[in-house]
Structures are given as structure tokens and as C-alpha cells.
Design a protein around this motif. Structure first.
Motif, PDB file in Angstrom:
ATOM      1  N   GLU A 146      -1.468   0.518 -13.997  1.00 48.48           N
ATOM      2  CA  GLU A 146      -0.352   0.401 -14.105  1.00 48.48           C
ATOM      3  C   GLU A 146       0.512   1.288 -13.779  1.00 48.48           C
ATOM      4  O   GLU A 146       1.880   1.336 -12.921  1.00 48.48           O
ATOM      5  CB  GLU A 146       0.365   0.337 -15.259  1.00 48.48           C
ATOM      6  N   GLU A 147      -0.093   2.854 -13.729  1.00 51.00           N
ATOM      7  CA  GLU A 147       0.887   4.110 -13.651  1.00 51.00           C
ATOM      8  C   GLU A 147       0.640   4.859 -11.957  1.00 51.00           C
ATOM      9  O   GLU A 147       1.989   5.471 -11.548  1.00 51.00           O
ATOM     10  CB  GLU A 147       0.397   4.998 -14.299  1.00 51.00           C
ATOM     11  N   ALA A 148      -0.200   4.062 -10.969  1.00 47.24           N
ATOM     12  CA  ALA A 148      -0.480   5.018 -10.005  1.00 47.24           C
ATOM     13  C   ALA A 148       1.333   4.229  -9.065  1.00 47.24           C
ATOM     14  O   ALA A 148       1.471   3.485  -9.282  1.00 47.24           O
ATOM     15  CB  ALA A 148      -1.286   3.977  -9.209  1.00 47.24           C
ATOM     16  N   GLY A 149       1.818   4.961  -7.920  1.00 47.76           N
ATOM     17  CA  GLY A 149       3.298   4.673  -7.732  1.00 47.76           C
ATOM     18  C   GLY A 149       3.314   4.172  -5.956  1.00 47.76           C
ATOM     19  O   GLY A 149       4.208   4.152  -5.747  1.00 47.76           O
ATOM     20  N   ILE A 150       1.927   3.453  -5.595  1.00 50.05           N
ATOM     21  CA  ILE A 150       1.825   2.730  -4.938  1.00 50.05           C
ATOM     22  C   ILE A 150       2.742   1.113  -5.543  1.00 50.05           C
ATOM     23  O   ILE A 150       3.079   0.769  -6.611  1.00 50.05           O
ATOM     24  CB  ILE A 150       0.676   2.011  -4.132  1.00 50.05           C
ATOM     25  N   GLN A 151       2.994  -0.212  -4.712  1.00 43.60           N
ATOM     26  CA  GLN A 151       3.517  -1.243  -4.414  1.00 43.60           C
ATOM     27  C   GLN A 151       2.496  -2.434  -5.180  1.00 43.60           C
ATOM     28  O   GLN A 151       1.334  -2.140  -5.595  1.00 43.60           O
ATOM     29  CB  GLN A 151       3.840  -1.785  -3.034  1.00 43.60           C
ATOM     30  N   GLN A 152       3.285  -2.989  -6.200  1.00 44.07           N
ATOM     31  CA  GLN A 152       2.606  -4.062  -7.044  1.00 44.07           C
ATOM     32  C   GLN A 152       1.573  -4.600  -5.760  1.00 44.07           C
ATOM     33  O   GLN A 152      -0.056  -5.080  -6.382  1.00 44.07           O
ATOM     34  CB  GLN A 152       2.891  -5.128  -7.615  1.00 44.07           C
ATOM     35  N   PHE A 153       1.881  -5.306  -4.506  1.00 46.43           N
ATOM     36  CA  PHE A 153       0.896  -6.066  -3.492  1.00 46.43           C
ATOM     37  C   PHE A 153      -0.563  -5.240  -3.572  1.00 46.43           C
ATOM     38  O   PHE A 153      -1.045  -5.650  -2.435  1.00 46.43           O
ATOM     39  CB  PHE A 153       1.868  -6.744  -3.152  1.00 46.43           C
ATOM     40  N   GLN A 154      -0.371  -4.108  -2.836  1.00 43.19           N
ATOM     41  CA  GLN A 154      -0.889  -2.830  -2.907  1.00 43.19           C
ATOM     42  C   GLN A 154      -2.065  -3.276  -3.864  1.00 43.19           C
ATOM     43  O   GLN A 154      -3.411  -2.312  -3.560  1.00 43.19           O
ATOM     44  CB  GLN A 154      -0.643  -1.743  -2.112  1.00 43.19           C
ATOM     45  N   LYS A 155      -1.601  -2.900  -5.594  1.00 45.81           N
ATOM     46  CA  LYS A 155      -2.463  -2.576  -5.914  1.00 45.81           C
ATOM     47  C   LYS A 155      -3.331  -4.512  -6.057  1.00 45.81           C
ATOM     48  O   LYS A 155      -4.466  -3.876  -6.555  1.00 45.81           O
ATOM     49  CB  LYS A 155      -2.055  -2.480  -7.357  1.00 45.81           C
ATOM     50  N   GLU A 156      -2.932  -5.260  -5.698  1.00 44.56           N
ATOM     51  CA  GLU A 156      -3.300  -7.125  -5.849  1.00 44.56           C
ATOM     52  C   GLU A 156      -4.706  -6.394  -5.367  1.00 44.56           C
ATOM     53  O   GLU A 156      -5.431  -7.295  -5.283  1.00 44.56           O
ATOM     54  CB  GLU A 156      -2.167  -8.127  -6.112  1.00 44.56           C
ATOM     55  N   VAL A 157      -4.357  -5.704  -4.288  1.00 41.98           N
ATOM     56  CA  VAL A 157      -5.228  -5.921  -3.281  1.00 41.98           C
ATOM     57  C   VAL A 157      -6.315  -5.400  -3.070  1.00 41.98           C
ATOM     58  O   VAL A 157      -7.528  -6.433  -2.303  1.00 41.98           O
ATOM     59  CB  VAL A 157      -4.732  -5.225  -1.514  1.00 41.98           C
ATOM     60  N   LEU A 158      -6.339  -4.417  -3.622  1.00 43.61           N
ATOM     61  CA  LEU A 158      -7.540  -3.491  -4.033  1.00 43.61           C
ATOM     62  C   LEU A 158      -8.331  -4.825  -4.650  1.00 43.61           C
ATOM     63  O   LEU A 158      -9.433  -4.308  -4.738  1.00 43.61           O
ATOM     64  CB  LEU A 158      -7.131  -2.213  -4.731  1.00 43.61           C
ATOM     65  N   VAL A 159      -7.652  -5.480  -5.883  1.00 42.06           N
ATOM     66  CA  VAL A 159      -8.867  -6.640  -6.782  1.00 42.06           C
ATOM     67  C   VAL A 159      -9.069  -7.205  -5.657  1.00 42.06           C
ATOM     68  O   VAL A 159     -10.609  -7.982  -6.131  1.00 42.06           O
ATOM     69  CB  VAL A 159      -7.514  -7.053  -7.990  1.00 42.06           C
ATOM     70  N   GLU A 160      -8.428  -8.150  -4.823  1.00 41.37           N
ATOM     71  CA  GLU A 160      -8.695  -9.375  -3.841  1.00 41.37           C
ATOM     72  C   GLU A 160      -9.677  -8.291  -3.096  1.00 41.37           C
ATOM     73  O   GLU A 160     -10.278  -9.525  -2.986  1.00 41.37           O
ATOM     74  CB  GLU A 160      -7.838  -9.712  -3.486  1.00 41.37           C
ATOM     75  N   TYR A 161      -9.937  -7.630  -2.119  1.00 38.08           N
ATOM     76  CA  TYR A 161     -10.449  -7.431  -1.193  1.00 38.08           C
ATOM     77  C   TYR A 161     -11.839  -6.667  -1.881  1.00 38.08           C
ATOM     78  O   TYR A 161     -12.403  -6.267  -2.529  1.00 38.08           O
ATOM     79  CB  TYR A 161     -10.117  -6.342   0.200  1.00 38.08           C
ATOM     80  N   GLY A 162     -12.299  -6.085  -1.035  1.00 37.26           N
ATOM     81  CA  GLY A 162     -14.375  -6.048  -0.922  1.00 37.26           C
ATOM     82  C   GLY A 162     -14.474  -4.440  -0.179  1.00 37.26           C
ATOM     83  O   GLY A 162     -14.103  -4.186   0.862  1.00 37.26           O
ATOM     84  N   ASP A 163     -16.329  -4.452  -1.023  1.00 35.55           N
ATOM     85  CA  ASP A 163     -16.672  -3.323   0.285  1.00 35.55           C
ATOM     86  C   ASP A 163     -16.793  -3.515   1.773  1.00 35.55           C
ATOM     87  O   ASP A 163     -16.626  -2.699   2.531  1.00 35.55           O
ATOM     88  CB  ASP A 163     -17.961  -3.109   0.121  1.00 35.55           C
ATOM     89  N   GLY A 164     -16.445  -4.464   2.654  1.00 38.41           N
ATOM     90  CA  GLY A 164     -16.875  -4.314   4.192  1.00 38.41           C
ATOM     91  C   GLY A 164     -14.897  -4.536   4.293  1.00 38.41           C
ATOM     92  O   GLY A 164     -14.462  -4.208   5.725  1.00 38.41           O
ATOM     93  N   ASP A 165     -14.119  -4.035   3.533  1.00 35.97           N
ATOM     94  CA  ASP A 165     -12.315  -4.281   3.840  1.00 35.97           C
ATOM     95  C   ASP A 165     -11.969  -3.236   4.629  1.00 35.97           C
ATOM     96  O   ASP A 165     -10.417  -2.659   4.568  1.00 35.97           O
ATOM     97  CB  ASP A 165     -11.660  -5.203   3.198  1.00 35.97           C
ATOM     98  N   THR A 166     -12.960  -2.072   4.480  1.00 35.63           N
ATOM     99  CA  THR A 166     -12.174  -0.873   5.017  1.00 35.63           C
ATOM    100  C   THR A 166     -12.611  -0.170   6.217  1.00 35.63           C
ATOM    101  O   THR A 166     -13.299  -1.047   6.676  1.00 35.63           O
ATOM    102  CB  THR A 166     -12.325   0.501   3.960  1.00 35.63           C
ATOM    103  N   MET A 167     -12.179   0.695   7.008  1.00 31.45           N
ATOM    104  CA  MET A 167     -12.001   1.218   8.591  1.00 31.45           C
ATOM    105  C   MET A 167     -11.135   2.119   8.295  1.00 31.45           C
ATOM    106  O   MET A 167     -10.200   3.223   7.743  1.00 31.45           O
ATOM    107  CB  MET A 167     -11.326   0.301   9.253  1.00 31.45           C
ATOM    108  N   VAL A 168     -11.832   3.443   9.268  1.00 31.53           N
ATOM    109  CA  VAL A 168     -11.682   5.063   9.642  1.00 31.53           C
ATOM    110  C   VAL A 168     -10.344   5.063  10.776  1.00 31.53           C
ATOM    111  O   VAL A 168     -11.392   4.021  11.731  1.00 31.53           O
ATOM    112  CB  VAL A 168     -12.917   5.447  10.284  1.00 31.53           C
ATOM    113  N   SER A 169      -9.173   5.050  10.390  1.00 30.26           N
ATOM    114  CA  SER A 169      -8.393   5.317  11.768  1.00 30.26           C
ATOM    115  C   SER A 169      -7.537   6.228  11.786  1.00 30.26           C
ATOM    116  O   SER A 169      -7.445   6.947  10.580  1.00 30.26           O
ATOM    117  CB  SER A 169      -7.252   3.614  11.744  1.00 30.26           C
ATOM    118  N   LYS A 170      -7.091   6.398  12.581  1.00 27.22           N
ATOM    119  CA  LYS A 170      -6.043   7.402  12.773  1.00 27.22           C
ATOM    120  C   LYS A 170      -4.039   7.480  13.360  1.00 27.22           C
ATOM    121  O   LYS A 170      -3.942   8.282  13.159  1.00 27.22           O
ATOM    122  CB  LYS A 170      -5.943   8.528  13.921  1.00 27.22           C
TER     123      LYS A 170
END
Length: 378
Positions: free
Chosen positions: A264-288
Motif C-alpha cells: 500500500e505504501e509503495a510509490g508506484i501506480q495502483q495498476f503497476q501493483k496489480e500487474v505484480l499480482v497478475e503476472y508470473g515468473d516468466g514475465d520479466t526480461m532484461v533490457s536497456k
């Protein structure tokens, strides 16, 4: 089995759990909540102007009487000569970052048109654009460090780079000092400066990280420190089992980021917090594509566009000038598919958005249970 180590004594905290200094997310209210719950809250202040940083430090002090810290970036690759390179080619026949900037900004403008994004005016973005490459420059970092010294913060964390040049002044204030590293070589360099704690962050972690996996990195750094300097494990540690695993590898606590993004206290947007709950272990990537340095982010169209176009992002700080308007517009439009944010590979363990205190207490309880449960293998 109570969770306790030298980290607790060094920082004067109850539990050896440290909030990662995540830019835009580790804001005063989150840092204070972690500190009040018995861990060590760290401000993710890399993009703060000196005035903003001073205000943040004072806000944390109004919210907690517990120790806290400040994290800024001191990357060796962002120096005055990088900025000066904007006026001349670095290597014969190769255009400089500044010469490529216009083309990359046109690429970003095309992307925005295709996605129906409208540029939004934000004071920080406009200020950064006005400063140009001076933003995230040697002078910018030095101005931040003057505030850190003047405000006598309890803990300073170098998110990238070696805090050696400021050690004497920080020590005069009684400030404890740590540095986030991604290799044994870098650990030895910062240890030689006389820091108090090394944070070994592996490839699993969100944001800027190491090419070396967390499981491989932690024990090698622990061995290199040879007991002289305690190590915090980092990179994909999202629950108590991860904390326990890091400690079994020789770390004396954990530097945790992604788990505290979904609070609740994190400074990111609510929709970005929801993404963390909805997505899984394979949904990240390393990018520049966001900062110009390799960083683990949640998969998105902006990062993929650079891959599809076979186009190389610019080095820091120039890429931030390209990506900033795109991500600001996508954030304003709540576009999960373009601006979901940073996260580590432990994201799949996040099931709900909770208060930071609940997250910290869960990490502690889970670690204690896991460490006690290890007795069954004897």
C-alpha cells in the motif's frame, strides 16, 4: 529460531531485512513503514534533485524515529567525459550518443503515435529534459551526496558505484555505508573502501542487476569477504524461504525489492501493483530500453519495440531522455502493456497488495520457519 545477525547490530534494527532502494517506489512512507516494522527502510533517491532528496529525508524523519537509509547511483560509466562525448565522436567513424539522440527520440515519437499515447507534462521530466545529460552526471551525484552528508543520514547505500570518495565525511557523521555489487571483483573494490555491508545482488533481481545468478553470486561474495564484512543477499528474494536460502548461502540478511512493490505504501501506480499480482515468473526480461543499462523489467511493448527494430538503446543517461516521455505517457494512461515497471523473477510469489508491515513480518516468519525446518534433513 529468531532471525538475527550482525546486520541487526550494525544498523541497530530488529530484523536483518533491508528495503531495496527502488527509484520511484521506495518513497518516504514505504521506507518509514519498513523501519517501523523492524527492518531497515531505504529511500530510492537516484532521480531526486538535491532539494527533493532533502525533503524526502526530512519526511522520513517525521514518520519514524528508527534508522533508515538513502540509496543513490554512483555509476562509473556516467562521468563528465560521457556527457562531453555528446559534442564529438567517441571512436573514429562511430556517432556519439548525442548525435544518435534525435533519431532515437524520433523512434520514440513514432512508437507513441502508434500506441495512441499523448505526451504529458511533468515537472520532474521537464526539469530533467532541461538539464539534458547533466541529469545523472558527476555533478548531479555530487550534489545529492552533499545533501546526504549535510542531513547526516543513518545509512547510505550506493546502488551502483563505489562510495569511497565520500567515506571520510560519511564516517564523521556516524553514517553506516553499504554498496550493491554484482561480482566478486566489485565486492573487493568496495570492501577496500571500508564499507560496513556488501549487498550481493544477482541476475534474478529487478532493476539494474548482475549477469551472475543469485545462487552462484552470494556464496562467492561471502567467501571473498571472508567474514570481515557481512553480506546481504539480493535478487529474486520475495518470501521468507528466499531469505533463509540466502542466509544458508552465507549471507546475514536480505535486501528485498519486488515484494515491497506490491504494498500500500509503495510509490508506484495502483495498476503497476496489480500487474505484480497478475503476472508470473516468466514475465520479466532484461533490457536497456529504460535507463541505458541492463535492467530487469516486466515484459512490455516498449522494450519489445527495440528488439523488433533491431535498434540499440543509448547509454545512460541519454536513454532516459528517450524513454522518459514514453513511459510517463503510458503511466498516465495506465497502460500495463507499456509501463508495467521493474520486477524480479520472484514476482510470481506475490498474491496480493498488502501493508508493508505485513510483508516484512511474513518475510521474517517464513525465514524463521524455513531455517528451523532445516533440522529435518539432519
Amino acid at each position: 529460531m529468531a532471525l538475527h545477525s550482525r546486520i541487526c547490530e550494525i544498523f541497530n534494527i530488529r530484523y536483518p531485512i533491508v528495503l531495496a532502494g527502488m527509484g520511484g517506489a521506495s518513497v518516504p512512507r514505504l521506507a518509514a513503514a519498513v523501519s517501523n516494522a523492524g527492518g531497515l527502510g531505504i529511500l530510492g533517491a537516484a532521480a531526486c534533485s538535491p532539494d527533493e532528496l532533502r525533503a524526502w529525508i526530512r519526511e522520513v524523519r517525521s514518520l519514524t524515529d528508527k534508522p533508515f537509509g538513502v540509496d543513490t547511483l554512483l555509476p562509473a560509466s556516467v562521468r563528465r567525459e560521457v556527457v562531453d562525448a555528446g559534442d564529438a565522436t567517441v571512436d573514429s567513424g562511430r556517432p556519439s550518443p548525442k548525435e544518435l539522440l534525435g533519431d532515437c527520440q524520433a523512434f520514440a515519437a513514432d512508437f507513441m503515435r502508434q500506441e495512441g499515447l499523448e505526451r504529458v507534462a511533468r515537472p520532474r521530466d521537464d526539469a530533467a529534459a532541461a538539464r539534458g545529460p547533466a541529469f545523472f552526471s558527476k555533478e548531479f551525484f555530487e550534489a545529492q551526496m552533499e545533501v546526504v552528508v549535510e542531513e547526516k543520514v543513518p545509512v547510505y547505500a550506493a546502488g551502483l558505484g563505489n562510495p569511497g570518495p565520500w567515506m571520510a565525511r560519511l564516517r564523521e557523521n556516524g553514517t553506516k555505508i553499504m554498496a550493491v555489487i554484482g561480482s566478486v571483483k566489485h565486492a573487493l573494490q568496495v570492501a577496500a573502501s571500508g564499507i560496513d555491508v556488501v549487498v550481493a545482488q544477482g541476475h534474478d533481481g529487478g532493476g539494474h542487476n548482475s549477469p551472475i545468478g543469485t545462487m552462484a553470486l552470494i556464496p562467492q561474495v561471502v567467501d571473498a569477504m571472508a567474514g570481515r564484512i557481512p553480506v546481504l543477499g539480493a535478487g529474486g528474494i520475495t518470501d521468507g524461504r528466499g531469505v533463509a536460502a540466502a542466509m544458508m548461502l552465507g549471507a546475514e540478511g536480505a535486501w528485498v525489492g519486488t515484494a515491497f512493490l506490491a504494498t500500500e505504501e509503495a510509490g508506484i501506480q495502483q495498476f503497476q501493483k496489480e500487474v505484480l499480482v497478475e503476472y508470473g515468473d516468466g514475465d520479466t526480461m532484461v533490457s536497456k530500453s529504460v535507463t541505458g543499462k541492463p535492467a530487469r523489467i516486466i515484459r512490455n511493448k516498449w522494450a519489445q519495440a527495440w528488439i523488433d527494430a533491431d535498434k540499440q538503446p543509448l547509454p545512460m543517461p541519454f536513454q532516459s531522455m528517450v524513454a522518459g516521455p514514453v513511459l510517463a505517457a503510458a503511466t498516465d494512461a495506465r497502460r500495463k502493456d507499456i509501463a508495467p515497471g521493474f520486477a524480479g523473477q520472484g514476482m510470481g510469489l506475490i498474491k496480493a497488495i498488502r501493508p508493508a508491515r505485513d510483508v516484512l513480518e511474513g518475510l521474517v516468519a517464513g525465514a524463521e520457519a524455513a531455517l528451523a525446518g532445516g533440522e529435518r534433513f539432519r
